[in-house]
Design a protein around this motif. Sequence first.
Motif, PDB file in Angstrom:
ATOM      1  N   PRO A  68       0.930  -1.236   0.140  1.00  0.00           N
ATOM      2  CA  PRO A  68       0.105  -0.196  -0.032  1.00  0.00           C
ATOM      3  C   PRO A  68       0.684   1.561   0.055  1.00  0.00           C
ATOM      4  O   PRO A  68       1.061   1.901   1.054  1.00  0.00           O
ATOM      5  CB  PRO A  68      -0.883  -0.314   1.240  1.00  0.00           C
ATOM      6  N   LEU A  69       1.598   1.567  -1.094  1.00  0.00           N
ATOM      7  CA  LEU A  69       2.440   2.720  -1.253  1.00  0.00           C
ATOM      8  C   LEU A  69       1.995   3.396  -2.241  1.00  0.00           C
ATOM      9  O   LEU A  69       1.517   3.191  -3.317  1.00  0.00           O
ATOM     10  CB  LEU A  69       3.740   2.192  -1.751  1.00  0.00           C
ATOM     11  N   SER A  70       2.135   5.059  -2.090  1.00  0.00           N
ATOM     12  CA  SER A  70       1.641   5.884  -3.054  1.00  0.00           C
ATOM     13  C   SER A  70       2.746   6.008  -4.168  1.00  0.00           C
ATOM     14  O   SER A  70       3.660   5.473  -4.129  1.00  0.00           O
ATOM     15  CB  SER A  70       1.575   7.086  -2.286  1.00  0.00           C
ATOM     16  N   ASN A  71       2.344   6.498  -5.319  1.00  0.00           N
ATOM     17  CA  ASN A  71       2.890   6.485  -6.419  1.00  0.00           C
ATOM     18  C   ASN A  71       3.894   7.557  -6.346  1.00  0.00           C
ATOM     19  O   ASN A  71       5.219   7.494  -6.643  1.00  0.00           O
ATOM     20  CB  ASN A  71       2.272   7.122  -7.859  1.00  0.00           C
ATOM     21  N   GLN A  87       7.195  -4.128 -10.697  1.00  0.00           N
ATOM     22  CA  GLN A  87       6.269  -3.472 -11.491  1.00  0.00           C
ATOM     23  C   GLN A  87       5.500  -2.411 -11.056  1.00  0.00           C
ATOM     24  O   GLN A  87       5.139  -1.458 -11.426  1.00  0.00           O
ATOM     25  CB  GLN A  87       5.208  -4.898 -11.745  1.00  0.00           C
ATOM     26  N   GLN A  88       5.350  -2.417  -9.524  1.00  0.00           N
ATOM     27  CA  GLN A  88       4.376  -1.443  -9.013  1.00  0.00           C
ATOM     28  C   GLN A  88       5.338  -0.002  -8.940  1.00  0.00           C
ATOM     29  O   GLN A  88       4.674   1.050  -9.473  1.00  0.00           O
ATOM     30  CB  GLN A  88       4.380  -1.799  -7.410  1.00  0.00           C
ATOM     31  N   ALA A  89       6.551  -0.184  -8.952  1.00  0.00           N
ATOM     32  CA  ALA A  89       7.414   1.253  -8.821  1.00  0.00           C
ATOM     33  C   ALA A  89       7.492   1.426 -10.299  1.00  0.00           C
ATOM     34  O   ALA A  89       7.617   2.830 -10.400  1.00  0.00           O
ATOM     35  CB  ALA A  89       8.930   0.532  -8.409  1.00  0.00           C
ATOM     36  N   ARG A  90       7.669   0.665 -11.169  1.00  0.00           N
ATOM     37  CA  ARG A  90       7.530   1.134 -12.605  1.00  0.00           C
ATOM     38  C   ARG A  90       6.328   1.752 -13.031  1.00  0.00           C
ATOM     39  O   ARG A  90       6.421   2.868 -13.737  1.00  0.00           O
ATOM     40  CB  ARG A  90       7.866  -0.112 -13.786  1.00  0.00           C
ATOM     41  N   THR A  91       5.171   1.231 -12.637  1.00  0.00           N
ATOM     42  CA  THR A  91       3.999   1.923 -12.858  1.00  0.00           C
ATOM     43  C   THR A  91       3.911   3.338 -12.350  1.00  0.00           C
ATOM     44  O   THR A  91       3.193   4.213 -12.966  1.00  0.00           O
ATOM     45  CB  THR A  91       2.702   1.106 -12.590  1.00  0.00           C
TER      46      THR A  91
END
Length: 279
Positions: A203-206, A229-233
């Motif tokens: 649950p981390l913010s962009n 993947q989450q960090a790249r997005t």
Amino acid sequence: MARFTVFGNPVQHSLSPFIHSLFAQQLHVKDLEYTRSLTSPAQFAAAVAEFFRCGGAGANVTVPFKTAAAQLVTHQTDRAARAGAVNTLIPLGHGQILGDNTDGYGLVADLKRQLELSSLIGIHAVILGAGGAARGVLGPLCEAGVERIILANRTLPKAQELVRANSDLPLAYASWQDLDGLSAHDYIVINATSASLHKASLPLSNALLSKSRLCYDMMYAKTPTQFIQQARTAGATACADGLGMLVEQAALAFALWHTGQLPETDEVLRTVRAKLLSS
Ligand code: NDP
């Protein structure tokens, strides 16, 4: 023949035998055998004792035995004692075993490679997770110059406990939500949770991920981990997985067991990455 092994469960996919064979080739260490030892929690201590009784020259320990290994060794390095976990066993003779923990060194060495820095002085780090992996890297990160570490964990009391247990280090804890208010201009985010293993996102913010100088997942896999993947997005500047950490922790174990000389790791990492991708 000098015999080495890695104890774990599961362990059949461990890349350690391959990595150590590459180091041995590079440094002309001959007659080395490095195997995988699958063992159960109930049999772990007996398996280690038997391995060294039969002349084993050194062993690594991986999931889930690092804490158990810290309890069975007769001597520990300071970094292993702080981590409460051992990943490298060195026989001292007469049934005595020295336990070390090379994971923190491995992370620091790989972070320097990723950030193209010779020291981590001034860096602020956000560490996600408060399990064994997080515990093992706190001391080495601070020794390498990291100025401040913010620990966040799904179960907040575990992060609070880790902060209390390491009160001599520049540590603080935060909830996932608190991380959004982070104002340090130069920070890195290190995922030391096993969330990627379960394909779970955090649950981390962009904003947190995109402003980070590096998003680092200690886990590695053939395809980008869930966290990467989450960090790249989120638009992260740079991302890396933990394969380099694995190779670097192995390099220090190799040096401790053999000549004291650290193997060169860049080429080995490229070869290990190629092997992982083709597996
Ligand atoms: P532990 O089981 O000791 O700790 C797991 C941590 O992950 C805990 O903080 C747990 O939080 C958190 N967690 C698990 N699932 C989730 C989720 N779905 N959402 C949020 N948090 C979650 O594991 P380790 O510390 O030993 O290992 C962590 C990772 O580091 C693993 O992926 C491992 O492969 C990697 N690693 C890599 C190394 C390398 O050389 N590259 C070396 C060592 C580890 P909670 O407290 O709430 O349960």
